[in-house]
Each structure stands twice: as structure tokens, then as C-alpha cells.
Design an enzyme around this catalytic site. Structure first.
Site, PDB file in Angstrom:
ATOM      1  N   ASP A   1      82.021 100.422  91.303  1.00  0.00           N
ATOM      2  CA  ASP A   1      81.177  99.371  90.630  1.00  0.00           C
ATOM      3  C   ASP A   1      80.736  98.745  91.979  1.00  0.00           C
ATOM      4  OD1 ASP A   1      82.287 100.372  88.475  1.00  0.00           O
ATOM      5  OD2 ASP A   1      83.763  99.116  87.836  1.00  0.00           O
TER       6      ASP A   1
ATOM      7  N   ARG B   1      74.827 105.116  90.239  1.00  0.00           N
ATOM      8  CA  ARG B   1      74.192 103.901  88.387  1.00  0.00           C
ATOM      9  C   ARG B   1      73.392 103.750  88.813  1.00  0.00           C
ATOM     10  NH1 ARG B   1      79.967 101.007  87.217  1.00  0.00           N
ATOM     11  NH2 ARG B   1      80.823 102.992  86.718  1.00  0.00           N
TER      12      ARG B   1
HETATM   13  P1  FAD Z   1      70.103  94.475  78.389  1.00  0.00           P
HETATM   14  O1  FAD Z   1      69.070  93.617  79.483  1.00  0.00           O
HETATM   15  O2  FAD Z   1      70.978  92.932  78.732  1.00  0.00           O
HETATM   16  O3  FAD Z   1      69.447  94.301  77.029  1.00  0.00           O
HETATM   17  C1  FAD Z   1      68.312  94.937  77.031  1.00  0.00           C
HETATM   18  C2  FAD Z   1      68.526  95.612  76.190  1.00  0.00           C
HETATM   19  O4  FAD Z   1      70.205  97.056  75.145  1.00  0.00           O
HETATM   20  C3  FAD Z   1      68.972  94.389  73.730  1.00  0.00           C
HETATM   21  O5  FAD Z   1      67.981  94.617  74.308  1.00  0.00           O
HETATM   22  C4  FAD Z   1      69.596  95.257  73.310  1.00  0.00           C
HETATM   23  O6  FAD Z   1      68.729  96.556  72.419  1.00  0.00           O
HETATM   24  C5  FAD Z   1      70.771  96.425  73.854  1.00  0.00           C
HETATM   25  N1  FAD Z   1      72.083  95.463  74.215  1.00  0.00           N
HETATM   26  C6  FAD Z   1      72.671  95.036  75.538  1.00  0.00           C
HETATM   27  N2  FAD Z   1      73.254  94.431  74.588  1.00  0.00           N
HETATM   28  C7  FAD Z   1      74.103  94.965  73.325  1.00  0.00           C
HETATM   29  C8  FAD Z   1      74.873  94.213  72.587  1.00  0.00           C
HETATM   30  N3  FAD Z   1      76.162  94.423  73.394  1.00  0.00           N
HETATM   31  N4  FAD Z   1      74.851  95.266  71.112  1.00  0.00           N
HETATM   32  C9  FAD Z   1      73.891  95.821  71.072  1.00  0.00           C
HETATM   33  N5  FAD Z   1      72.390  96.444  71.905  1.00  0.00           N
HETATM   34  C10 FAD Z   1      72.420  96.104  73.033  1.00  0.00           C
HETATM   35  N6  FAD Z   1      77.049  95.293  86.009  1.00  0.00           N
HETATM   36  C11 FAD Z   1      76.840  95.343  88.061  1.00  0.00           C
HETATM   37  O7  FAD Z   1      77.120  94.626  88.649  1.00  0.00           O
HETATM   38  N7  FAD Z   1      78.027  96.016  88.605  1.00  0.00           N
HETATM   39  C12 FAD Z   1      78.336  97.254  87.722  1.00  0.00           C
HETATM   40  O8  FAD Z   1      79.210  98.534  88.768  1.00  0.00           O
HETATM   41  C13 FAD Z   1      78.214  97.724  86.333  1.00  0.00           C
HETATM   42  N8  FAD Z   1      78.888  98.429  86.147  1.00  0.00           N
HETATM   43  C14 FAD Z   1      78.327  98.621  84.288  1.00  0.00           C
HETATM   44  C15 FAD Z   1      78.140 100.557  84.282  1.00  0.00           C
HETATM   45  C16 FAD Z   1      78.535 100.294  82.749  1.00  0.00           C
HETATM   46  C17 FAD Z   1      78.657 101.695  82.206  1.00  0.00           C
HETATM   47  C18 FAD Z   1      77.509  99.115  82.443  1.00  0.00           C
HETATM   48  C19 FAD Z   1      77.153  99.979  81.080  1.00  0.00           C
HETATM   49  C20 FAD Z   1      76.698  98.331  82.387  1.00  0.00           C
HETATM   50  C21 FAD Z   1      77.892  97.915  83.960  1.00  0.00           C
HETATM   51  N9  FAD Z   1      77.189  96.933  84.495  1.00  0.00           N
HETATM   52  C22 FAD Z   1      77.015  96.292  85.809  1.00  0.00           C
HETATM   53  C23 FAD Z   1      76.669  95.816  83.651  1.00  0.00           C
HETATM   54  C24 FAD Z   1      74.511  95.274  84.005  1.00  0.00           C
HETATM   55  O9  FAD Z   1      74.652  95.391  85.127  1.00  0.00           O
HETATM   56  C25 FAD Z   1      74.427  95.184  82.654  1.00  0.00           C
HETATM   57  O10 FAD Z   1      74.815  93.494  82.898  1.00  0.00           O
HETATM   58  C26 FAD Z   1      74.871  95.421  81.390  1.00  0.00           C
HETATM   59  O11 FAD Z   1      74.584  96.376  81.059  1.00  0.00           O
HETATM   60  C27 FAD Z   1      73.424  94.095  80.457  1.00  0.00           C
HETATM   61  O12 FAD Z   1      72.137  94.821  80.300  1.00  0.00           O
HETATM   62  P2  FAD Z   1      71.447  96.166  79.870  1.00  0.00           P
HETATM   63  O13 FAD Z   1      70.604  96.935  80.394  1.00  0.00           O
HETATM   64  O14 FAD Z   1      72.946  96.786  78.746  1.00  0.00           O
HETATM   65  O15 FAD Z   1      70.577  95.475  78.785  1.00  0.00           O
END
Ligand code: FAD
Length: 278
Positions: free
Chosen positions: A107, A158
Site C-alpha cells: 500500500d 495499483r
Molecule cells: P471517488 O472519486 O471517491 O468516487 C468516484 C465515484 O465512484 C463516485 O461518484 C461513485 O460513483 C463511485 N463510488 C465511490 N465510492 C463509493 C461508495 N462508497 N459507494 C458507491 N459508489 C461509490 N489510497 C491510498 O492512498 N493508498 C493505498 O494504498 C490505497 N489502496 C487502495 C486499494 C483499493 C483496492 C482501493 C479501491 C482504494 C485504495 N485507496 C488507496 C483509496 C483511494 O486512494 C481512494 O481514496 C478511494 O478509492 C476513493 O476513490 P475512488 O476512485 O474509489 O472514487
């Protein structure tokens, strides 16, 4: 046992509960990325305990014969103590993963850890080809250069939008700008690689963009989402793509659960409804 609501986002407090969840996902065609909750250890003891827990977890995964891997936080295995502690603990985990044919994700935490994390990843990926991966954050301005540096390294990355509040001079803070950057990084990755790209996002727009790019360039990729977020989409997507669910477990679940609820109103409403039993 976890209270209701929390168990939507966390698989349980123990490794057997996490493995049971992974087995269930495996049956639905979704892979699992297991994360033992824990971070920012300031003493070597807890870092070594979690290192050993990951080693046992890798054995459990291999013995279960399921499609699962692990994801480790650098500060969980010693980065706050020192880079050499982090690296030696990571090496122990990667060695066992190699022995058991398993995969290890690293991560990414806040920007102060980026160099140490990427250096460790690069060295490890060259020593254990295609069995480690690292997370890259689109909100950091440096990530274009980092991606370029890693493009020929035999490990996965990732791509995420970034979960940490970072200083303005080092990061994009406006959401549309982060989204634009995410799209561009994806484009670069798919243009320059034919494997090892993971889309760590719940965003349907980004997933569609990645699928289009993958079709255009013939690139292999996977989609990764968190446990408890858009799960029905995860099962649907698994019919056409490699999908992995990131599954946290362990007794340090409370702060992780609060973060999930706080970051999204829908989760908070869901939690409230469950709390009042409706
Ligand atoms: P967002 O930009 O938050 O949302 C975009 C769209 O996605 C929304 O409009 C909606 O349509 C959909 N969506 C988002 N959340 C939801 C919800 N709860 N319910 C329904 N629809 C939703 N961050 C780090 O800094 N370091 C890491 O190591 C790290 N590892 C990760 C590993 C995984 C597998 C994932 C999925 C995320 C990880 N993250 C990590 C978090 C990441 O940086 C984001 O903060 C987080 O994923 C939110 O961004 P997003 O692109 O999912 O969607």
C-alpha cells in the site's frame, strides 16, 4: 466478533474469518487482497508480529487454494522505525510469498513515505519478478515521473486517486484535477505496458475508461475495490474482468471503519439505518 455494520467493511478479527470471506468471494469469481489492519508502529515488536502474521496468512491462502493475495502498509512493518526495518520485514514476507507462489501488494501511505516505498518495491520486484505490486496515487504531482520510472519494472502497480490529505505544492487538491490526472496516468500505463496494471477505484467512469484502453491496446488489467463498496458491481464486473476485493481484517478495525463511514454519506446513512434496525 465484529458488530453489525462494521462487518460490511471488515471481514472479521481473525485470519480464519478473513480466509472464509476470501473463500466465499472465490466462489463468486472475485479474488481477494487481504490486509491485516495496523499502521504506524513505533517499536520493532509489533512490526515483527504483523510481519509474522502475514507470513502465516500467505501459508493459509496457499493451503486454502484460493485466488487471494496480501497487501501490506509500510508503516505497519516498520517504516516509521527505519527504512532498513521496513525492508527486511518486507523481504521476509516476499520470500514466503515466493515459496508459496503468492502475491504481495505494498500500500502507499502519505507523501513522506513515497521514496522509501518505491525504492523497496523496485528492488523487490527485480528480485521476485511479477510477485509484488505497489500503489501509486494520482493526486500526487510526482506520480507521472514515478510511473515512468517503474514502467519497465517487473511488478504490478495499483493506480488510486489517493487517500491522504497532502500539501498543495505537492498534490492536486481539486477533485476534477485528480480525476483528469487519473485518466492520463491510466492512458500512459496502458500505452506502455501489456500487463500488471490494476485500477484501484470504485469510479464507474474510470473503470470504463480503463476497459476501453485495455481493449485498444490489448493490455491485461485488473479492477480492485474495497469490501463493502459497490459489491454488486464487483460481482457483475467479474463476469468480464479480473476483479479483486480489498479485504481488511484484524482487531484494529475501529478507525478503518470510521474512515469508510466518514468518507461517504451513503455509507453513513447505511450505517445509521442498520444501527436503528431498519
Ligand atoms: P471517488 O472519486 O471517491 O468516487 C468516484 C465515484 O465512484 C463516485 O461518484 C461513485 O460513483 C463511485 N463510488 C465511490 N465510492 C463509493 C461508495 N462508497 N459507494 C458507491 N459508489 C461509490 N489510497 C491510498 O492512498 N493508498 C493505498 O494504498 C490505497 N489502496 C487502495 C486499494 C483499493 C483496492 C482501493 C479501491 C482504494 C485504495 N485507496 C488507496 C483509496 C483511494 O486512494 C481512494 O481514496 C478511494 O478509492 C476513493 O476513490 P475512488 O476512485 O474509489 O472514487
Amino acid at each position: 466478533m465484529l458488530p453489525p455494520i462494521a462487518d460490511n467493511f471488515v471481514a472479521g478479527e481473525t485470519a480464519p474469518e478473513a480466509i472464509a470471506h476470501a473463500r466465499d468471494l472465490d466462489g463468486r469469481g472475485v479474488g481477494t487482497i487481504l490486509n491485516l489492519l495496523g499502521e504506524h508502529y513505533e517499536r520493532p515488536g509489533p512490526a515483527a508480529e504483523d510481519r509474522d502474521a502475514y507470513v502465516r496468512l500467505i501459508d493459509d491462502i496457499a493451503d486454502a487454494g484460493i485466488d487471494a493475495c496480501v497487501s501490506v502498509k509500510p508503516s505497519q512493518i516498520g517504516l516509521d522505525i527505519g527504512e532498513s526495518t521496513f525492508r527486511s520485514n518486507l523481504e521476509v514476507i516476499a520470500e514466503r510469498a515466493d515459496e508459496r507462489d503468492a502475491f504481495v501488494w505494498i500500500d502507499m501511505e502519505d507523501h513522506e513515505t513515497t521514496d522509501a516505498t518505491l525504492d523497496a518495491f523496485e528492488e523487490l520486484a527485480r528480485a521476485h519478478e511479477w510477485s509484488v505490486g505497489v500503489c501509486l496515487q494520482a493526486n500526487l504531482k510526482r506520480t507521472r515521473k514515478d510511473l515512468d520510472r517503474l514502467i519497465d519494472v517487473p511488478g504490478k502497480f495499483r493506480l488510486v486517486k489517493g487517500a491522504y490529505d497532502e500539501p498543495d505544492d505537492l498534490s492536486y487538491t481539486r477533485k476534477p484535477r485528480v480525476n483528469e490526472e487519473y485518466r492520463e496516468l491510466l492512458r500512459y500505463a496502458f500505452e506502455h505496458r501489456d500487463r500488471g496494471v490494476a485500477v484501484g477505484s470504485h469510479d464507474p467512469v474510470m473503470i470504463e475508461h480503463a476497459a476501453d484502453l485495455a481493449a485498444e491496446h490489448g493490455t491485461d488489467f485488473e479492477i480492485q475495490m474495497l469490501m463493502g463498496v459497490r459489491e454488486s458491481a464487483q460481482y457483475d464486473l467479474a463476469a468480464d474482468y479480473d476483479v479483486y476485493q480489498y479485504v481488511p481484517y484484524g482487531n484494529r478495525w475501529l478507525s478503518y471503519f470510521y474512515r469508510r463511514v466518514a468518507e461517504r454519506r451513503a455509507n453513513a446513512l447505511f450505517a445509521l439505518r442498520a444501527a436503528i434496525g431498519r
